[in-house]
Motif scaffolding. Structure first.
Motif, PDB file in Angstrom:
ATOM      1  N   GLU A  93       0.821  -1.208   0.000  1.00 24.31           N
ATOM      2  CA  GLU A  93       0.000   0.000   0.000  1.00 24.31           C
ATOM      3  C   GLU A  93       0.856   1.259   0.000  1.00 24.31           C
ATOM      4  OE1 GLU A  93      -0.065  -2.465   2.086  1.00 24.31           O
ATOM      5  OE2 GLU A  93       0.078  -1.858   4.190  1.00 24.31           O
ATOM      6  N   CYS A 111       8.839  -2.492   5.545  1.00 18.85           N
ATOM      7  CA  CYS A 111       8.543  -3.282   6.750  1.00 18.85           C
ATOM      8  C   CYS A 111       8.321  -4.752   6.389  1.00 18.85           C
ATOM      9  CB  CYS A 111       7.327  -2.719   7.476  1.00 18.85           C
ATOM     10  SG  CYS A 111       7.604  -1.061   8.131  1.00 18.85           S
ATOM     11  N   ALA A 112       7.603  -4.990   5.299  1.00 17.76           N
ATOM     12  CA  ALA A 112       7.363  -6.374   4.872  1.00 17.76           C
ATOM     13  C   ALA A 112       8.686  -7.040   4.497  1.00 17.76           C
ATOM     14  CB  ALA A 112       6.391  -6.411   3.699  1.00 17.76           C
ATOM     15  N   HIS A 163       6.387   1.802  15.584  1.00 15.11           N
ATOM     16  CA  HIS A 163       5.004   2.182  15.855  1.00 15.11           C
ATOM     17  C   HIS A 163       4.125   2.088  14.603  1.00 15.11           C
ATOM     18  CE1 HIS A 163       1.813   3.842  18.142  1.00 15.11           C
ATOM     19  NE2 HIS A 163       1.954   5.127  17.835  1.00 15.11           N
ATOM     20  N   ARG A 170       3.593  -0.356  12.478  1.00 14.29           N
ATOM     21  CA  ARG A 170       3.977  -1.131  11.285  1.00 14.29           C
ATOM     22  C   ARG A 170       4.077  -2.624  11.538  1.00 14.29           C
ATOM     23  NH1 ARG A 170       2.786   3.624   8.995  1.00 14.29           N
ATOM     24  NH2 ARG A 170       4.152   5.253   9.744  1.00 14.29           N
ATOM     25  N   ALA A 186       2.473  -4.736   8.837  1.00 17.07           N
ATOM     26  CA  ALA A 186       3.248  -4.763   7.586  1.00 17.07           C
ATOM     27  C   ALA A 186       4.442  -5.707   7.721  1.00 17.07           C
ATOM     28  CB  ALA A 186       3.717  -3.351   7.231  1.00 17.07           C
ATOM     29  N   PHE A 187       5.101  -5.640   8.865  1.00 15.50           N
ATOM     30  CA  PHE A 187       6.214  -6.556   9.140  1.00 15.50           C
ATOM     31  C   PHE A 187       5.720  -8.002   9.096  1.00 15.50           C
ATOM     32  CE2 PHE A 187       8.814  -9.164  11.868  1.00 15.50           C
ATOM     33  CZ  PHE A 187      10.107  -8.683  11.777  1.00 15.50           C
ATOM     34  N   SER A 241       3.236  -9.197   7.624  1.00 13.60           N
ATOM     35  CA  SER A 241       2.833  -9.604   6.272  1.00 13.60           C
ATOM     36  C   SER A 241       4.007 -10.246   5.549  1.00 13.60           C
ATOM     37  CB  SER A 241       2.334  -8.400   5.459  1.00 13.60           C
ATOM     38  OG  SER A 241       1.213  -7.835   6.081  1.00 13.60           O
ATOM     39  N   GLY A 242       5.165  -9.596   5.628  1.00 12.17           N
ATOM     40  CA  GLY A 242       6.355 -10.149   4.987  1.00 12.17           C
ATOM     41  C   GLY A 242       6.783 -11.457   5.635  1.00 12.17           C
ATOM     42  N   LEU A 243       6.680 -11.488   6.957  1.00 10.33           N
ATOM     43  CA  LEU A 243       7.082 -12.701   7.680  1.00 10.33           C
ATOM     44  C   LEU A 243       6.139 -13.860   7.342  1.00 10.33           C
ATOM     45  CD1 LEU A 243       8.802 -14.180   9.744  1.00 10.33           C
ATOM     46  CD2 LEU A 243       7.402 -13.177  11.569  1.00 10.33           C
ATOM     47  N   LEU A 303       4.132 -14.285   4.730  1.00 11.37           N
ATOM     48  CA  LEU A 303       4.183 -14.742   3.343  1.00 11.37           C
ATOM     49  C   LEU A 303       5.449 -15.540   3.054  1.00 11.37           C
ATOM     50  CD1 LEU A 303       2.728 -11.593   1.577  1.00 11.37           C
ATOM     51  CD2 LEU A 303       1.714 -13.871   1.580  1.00 11.37           C
ATOM     52  N   ASN A 314      -3.692   2.141   7.797  1.00 11.34           N
ATOM     53  CA  ASN A 314      -3.666   1.776   6.380  1.00 11.34           C
ATOM     54  C   ASN A 314      -3.095   0.375   6.172  1.00 11.34           C
ATOM     55  OD1 ASN A 314      -4.306   2.520   3.735  1.00 11.34           O
ATOM     56  ND2 ASN A 314      -2.163   3.007   3.298  1.00 11.34           N
ATOM     57  N   HIS A 315      -2.139   0.002   6.986  1.00 12.91           N
ATOM     58  CA  HIS A 315      -1.567  -1.350   6.841  1.00 12.91           C
ATOM     59  C   HIS A 315      -2.600  -2.408   7.195  1.00 12.91           C
ATOM     60  CE1 HIS A 315       2.004   0.864   6.297  1.00 12.91           C
ATOM     61  NE2 HIS A 315       2.169   1.183   7.559  1.00 12.91           N
ATOM     62  N   HIS A 345      -5.047  -2.981   4.370  1.00 19.76           N
ATOM     63  CA  HIS A 345      -4.584  -3.732   3.197  1.00 19.76           C
ATOM     64  C   HIS A 345      -4.216  -5.178   3.526  1.00 19.76           C
ATOM     65  CE1 HIS A 345      -4.850  -0.499   0.290  1.00 19.76           C
ATOM     66  NE2 HIS A 345      -4.636   0.279   1.339  1.00 19.76           N
ATOM     67  N   LYS A 391      -6.121  -8.213   1.657  1.00 19.60           N
ATOM     68  CA  LYS A 391      -5.360  -9.263   0.972  1.00 19.60           C
ATOM     69  C   LYS A 391      -5.504 -10.609   1.679  1.00 19.60           C
ATOM     70  CE  LYS A 391      -1.963  -6.004  -0.797  1.00 19.60           C
ATOM     71  NZ  LYS A 391      -0.611  -5.450  -0.666  1.00 19.60           N
ATOM     72  N   LYS A 425      -4.020 -14.946   1.129  1.00 19.16           N
ATOM     73  CA  LYS A 425      -3.029 -14.521   0.140  1.00 19.16           C
ATOM     74  C   LYS A 425      -1.885 -15.523   0.067  1.00 19.16           C
ATOM     75  CE  LYS A 425      -0.197 -10.892  -1.631  1.00 19.16           C
ATOM     76  NZ  LYS A 425      -0.572 -10.740  -3.034  1.00 19.16           N
ATOM     77  N   GLU A 432      -0.674 -17.057  -3.405  1.00 21.14           N
ATOM     78  CA  GLU A 432       0.707 -16.908  -3.888  1.00 21.14           C
ATOM     79  C   GLU A 432       1.325 -18.277  -4.143  1.00 21.14           C
ATOM     80  OE1 GLU A 432       2.371 -14.152  -4.823  1.00 21.14           O
ATOM     81  OE2 GLU A 432       0.587 -12.961  -4.385  1.00 21.14           O
TER      82      GLU A 432
END
Ligand SMILES: Cc1ncc(C[n+]2csc(CCOP(=O)(O)OP(=O)(O)O)c2C)c(N)n1
Ligand code: SF4
Ligand SMILES: [Mg+2]
Lengths: 601, 323
Positions: free
Chosen positions: A271, A278-279, B91, B93, B96-97, B99-101, B103, B125-126, B129, B133, B291, B295
């Motif tokens: 986004e 961060c991801a 703070h 995030r 978002a962190f 999400s990467g972990l 996936l 916002n994170h 999304h 997803k 997701k 993927e």
């Protein structure tokens, strides 16, 4: 194309063939004319013919088209810049002619479409070749062509003019059109052959490239810097990336999104840039170093998270394809003004590794090196590319993929009872266990952005901050000691040393070559490692009267640019000055030489 | 709606994972204790921590696979207190962190612990999304209607009139309705609970644990320091009402007509509009491919298309086209 004569005779005789070493061809038209296709095919073809090549193109700022150019420089030796002056200018329209004639060198050839362009034939500096490209194309492909196909006609014409190997070219065209339907390809070939068959004998001469003698015999790859970078990451074993689209870096994420699944990997379009860094950090923590790619505005958003990766000591690769800034700036133009944010961006004492590739080939190897450094030093590595490197196409020797390509399996080796995630060892580099790793005594690590003790837990004792700040800095100092000292190009001592980094290096080196040929030799130094700096620079600097840093950024409040400022603060050497510009274009060789002369006065 | 719960897993005895030869003995919740929590005595966050221990103990999640992730806030101190792999990120995030972990590590079920400011303000916002997803993870928002760590500023869930350091005369802005926000974002599991009903918290955690995709638990968690009594109206021991959502049993009885169908988005939204204290339980739950799974399908299809060639061969093939 130095051997070209100034002939402007109208005699339609069989053209004689003039051997040349180097040619700069600029095609000027509108973006919908398919000139980019011709340019790319020419570049790729040059590579297949073992010629060095470098391209440059402009994309119109508007989405629906507009004036656009594609410039290709083909050479039998090393091509270091895209060329100051044009040997052959192809003008599709009056505006193309008017805008670009200034780039054509004295004695150069203007190919124009007489239906569209009325050149000033009284200007005797150039050779004029009128080729009704539009109408001849329509004739060749049977009326349904309109503007389509004109580019292929031109390709044929250029093939004839430079005596290119048409068998090879047609094979390449076939590969290129493999996914297109038969009738389109038939039209393509008809247009190409018509162009090739056009009699340009009026020029009195054709050209032929002298075979490239420096070539090792390995085939050449032809690709753009963004491509090179994306494939470098894949070769290095990166299997997770995340980004948010931004010009001029989007191509990297587009390639990774399409390619990574082939390798069992995932690319996440996020986004925003904060989420993507961060991801990527999250995936790195998961055990395999991950990447995020962006341009200046995105790098600004990523700085807080990059600080976390520095603090927590997590490997991460950040690619910044620089464009003009600040703010939205010049989204489609090159600049080297993100050096400061790359090295210093963010709050606190926040050491990270920053490297800058000097050309497309280097972009491939730099992204691999970035992955290695991030893993070895457990910290973020920022790779500073720029729009010029990202977009231009270059030929380079095929990398030895069998030696390079690797997988990076996650290391789940159990840690012993003595394990401390942030142990203050001599080299100070932690290698954090990924989740899933058993830890003896169940003494699991918490990775944190708070200042912490060796166990990774926060505490009130300010001594931790002293110890850990030094630890994070020390590992980069160790790296700095190990880096190779760059080699001086040109005389090892003398009046002026030009220092450059990133894409400013190509034209800088060409300027040195020219200065040597002109008997007033300069020297050049390319610095790839911007943070930490390699050792031995001071020894090199000592041997010159002045050091001028050539970089595409502003000369700043005190008369030198961002890298020059860094070198001055590092070496306390007031002889370090700068050659700077901010017009959004790569340096011309001439501009560098003129600036050196002006500063000598 | 009733005061009791109707979830089949409620009150179930501790089920230890089947032990296979060579597997370590089952662990107990005390084994998961780490640093002594730095929370104020009486803080609602203690309950959430205790119940997460209970969850791990019940499910016997492999010790080395327990992974907690958090942002910044009192609530986000959570990972330090769990003796397991964990991350105290920045703070807003954490999602978002995670999400990467998540996936990149399909073998983990990542739990993210967050606060109302962390999740709904800076991280809003994170959240949106990751929910859309349907990235596989469980997010537990420990909502105290205030910024605790920074010592009593207005949060996005502070009610109008709440006196804080940034609104000394009372908050003036309409608060976020977390349930509406989460349902609208497309989260595929949305539940609401409160620290004052530990049994219920655990039930919600178990259901979230069993959900494939993005699951969120909005958990009221009182800040005794800066907003004491905020949730008394939801606490029967303080004279309030803890009303549990009765879910449809599909038993054909007339009572069942009135029960809530968690797959009914409009009905869930309606529950979300009830005035405080509202209701507790699973508002919304729907099966959607995560997701992570989409993927993986993409990877499988792409790998098959290249004949499952190893990386070197894949890259060589691409490079052959670029010669
Ligand atoms: C980028 C950034 N901005 C602001 C802060 C300061 N800060 C830390 S926690 C916090 C709010 C915490 O509130 P909440 O998320 O509700 O958690 P709680 O402490 O109430 O559990 C703020 C504003 C920060 N750490 N980082
Ligand atoms: S300040 Fe509030 S939220 Fe923070 S620990 Fe104390 S009671 Fe809990
Ligand atoms: Mg809060």
């Amino acid at each position: 194309m130095s051997n070209m004569s100034d002939s402007n005779s109208g005699a339609a005789v069989t053209a004689k063939v003039v051997p040349i070493k180097d040619a700069v061809i600029r095609i000027a038209g509108n973006s919908q004319d398919g000139i980019q296709t011709v340019g790319e095919l020419l570049a790729r073809f040059s590579g297949r013919s073992a010629q060095e090549v470098m391209s440059y193109m402009t994309i119109p700022a508007t989405i629906s088209g507009g004036p656009s150019i594609y410039q290709v420089r083909i050479g039998s030796g090393e091509v270091l810049s895209v060329g100051d002056e044009v040997d052959v200018l192809v003008a599709f329209y009056q505006h193309s002619y008017e805008k670009h004639l200034g780039a054509l060198r004295n004695g150069g050839v203007l190919i124009y479409d007489p239906d569209q362009v009325k050149p000033n034939l009284d200007d005797k500096r150039f050779t004029y070749v009128g080729v009704p490209m539009t109408s001849l194309t329509i004739e060749a492909i049977g009326g349904k062509g309109r503007d389509k196909g004109k580019n292929m006609f031109l390709l044929g014409l250029i093939a004839r003019m430079f005596d290119l190997d048409t068998v090879k070219l047609e094979t390449m065209l076939k590969d290129w059109g493999a996914k297109r339907d038969a009738s389109t390809m038939e039209a393509t070939f008809n247009a190409f052959r018509a162009g090739y068959g056009f009699d340009i004998g009026r020029m009195g001469q054709n050209f032929k490239f002298i075979p490239n003698e420096q070539r090792s015999g390995r085939p050449l790859m032809v690709m753009a810097g963004n491509q090179a970078m994306a494939y470098g990451l894949i070769a290095a074993g990166v299997r997770f990336g995340a980004a948010y689209p931004i010009t001029p870096s989007s191509q990297i994420m587009e390639i990774l999104r399409a390619e990574l699944p082939k390798y069992g990997g995932i690319f996440l379009q996020c986004e925003d840039e904060i989420a993507s860094v961060c991801a990527a950090i999250g995936a790195s923590y998961g055990g395999r170093v991950a990447v995020t790619s962006t341009s200046g505005p995105g790098l600004a958003l990523k700085t807080e998270a990059i600080g976390w990766a520095v603090m927590a000591e997590i490997p991460l690769v950040v690619i910044d394809v620089q464009r003009g800034g600040p703010s939205t700036g010049l989204p489609t133009k090159m600049e080297q003004s993100d050096l400061n944010i790359a090295i210093f961006g963010g709050h606190g004492d926040c050491p990270r590794i920053v490297i800058a590739p000097a050309d497309v080939e280097d972009a491939f190897y730099s992204s691999i090196e970035a992955v290695d450094l991030a893993r070895q030093y457990s910290c973020p590595v920022i790779v500073l590319s720029d729009q010029a490197i990202g977009f231009r196409v270059e030929a380079f020797e095929e990398p030895d993929l069998a030696k390079i390509v690797r997988e990076l399996p996650i290391d789940f080796t159990p840690r012993g009872a003595e394990f401390k995630p942030y142990e203050d060892t001599v080299d100070g580099i932690p290698h954090h266990p990924a989740p899933g790793t058993p830890i003896a005594n169940n003494n699991f690590p918490i990775l944190t952005g708070l200042e912490h003790n060796e166990a990774g837990h926060p505490g009130e004792d300010p001594r931790y901050h002293v110890v850990m700040t030094a630890k994070r800095r020390r590992k980069l100092q160790k790296l700095g000691e190990k880096l190779p000292t760059p080699k001086v190009f040109g005389p090892a001592e003398g009046e002026t040393l030009l220092v450059s980094w990133g894409s400013a290096y190509g034209p800088t080196r060409e300027a040195v070559e020219k200065s040597v040929a002109d008997g007033q030799p300069l020297s050049a130094l390319c610095i790839r490692y911007l943070n930490p700096l390699p050792p031995g620079l001071d020894k090199i600097f000592e041997r010159f009267k002045r050091i001028l840093v050539v970089e595409n950024n502003d000369s700043g409040l005190y008369g030198y640019g961002q890298f020059a400022a860094l070198l001055r603060s590092r070496f306390g050497d007031p002889r370090i000055g700068g050659i700077n510009k901010t017009d959004g274009l790569s340096f011309k060789v001439r501009e560098i030489l003129e600036a050196v002369r002006a500063q000598a006065r | 709606m009733s005061e009791t719960t109707n979830n089949p897993t409620s009150g179930a005895a501790v089920v230890a994972a089947p032990t296979q030869p060579g597997q370590p003995a089952p662990y107990k919740k005390v084994d998961l204790k780490s640093d002594r929590p730095t929370w104020c005595p009486g803080c609602g966050d203690f309950t959430v921590l205790d119940l997460y221990f209970r969850l791990c103990e019940r499910r016997q999640i492999a010790r080395e696979k327990i992974t907690t992730v958090s942002g910044i806030g009192c609530s986000s101190r959570f990972p330090y207190f769990v003796q397991a792999h964990g991350v105290h990120f920045i703070h807003g995030r954490a999602v978002a962190f995670a999400s990467g972990l998540s996936l990149s590590r399909p073998d983990l079920h990542v739990f993210v612990f967050s606060g109302d400011g962390d999740a709904y303000s800076i991280g809003g916002n994170h959240l949106e999304h990751a929910a859309r997803k349907n990235i596989h993870m469980t997010l537990v928002v420990m909502d105290n209607n205030v910024y605790g760590l920074t010592k009593k500023q207005t949060s996005p869930t502070s009610p109008i009139g709440f006196k804080s350091k940034t609104d000394p005369t009372g908050a003036v802005d309409r608060p976020t309705n977390p349930m509406k926000k989460l349902i609208a974002a497309g989260a595929t599991f949305v539940a609401r609970t409160s620290h004052s009903n530990p049994q219920h918290v655990l039930q919600m955690m178990e259901r979230a644990m069993d959900h494939r995709g993005f699951s969120v638990i909005e958990c009221l968690s009182e800040c005794v320091e800066f907003y004491p009594g905020a949730f008394d109206a939801a606490n029967p021991r303080k004279g309030g009402q803890f009303t549990v959502i009765e879910e449809k049993k599909n038993d054909g009885t007339p009572e069942d007509e009135k029960r809530h169908d968690p797959s009914d988005e409009a009905a869930a939204y309606k529950l979300a509009t009830l005035p405080f204290p509202g209701v507790f339980g699973v508002f919304y739950e729907v099966k959607q491919p995560a997701k992570n799974d989409r993927e993986q399908q993409l990877i499988d299809a792409t790998r098959a298309a290249v004949g499952n060639a190893p990386p070197l061969a894949c890259l060589q093939k691409t490079f052959a086209r670029l010669k």
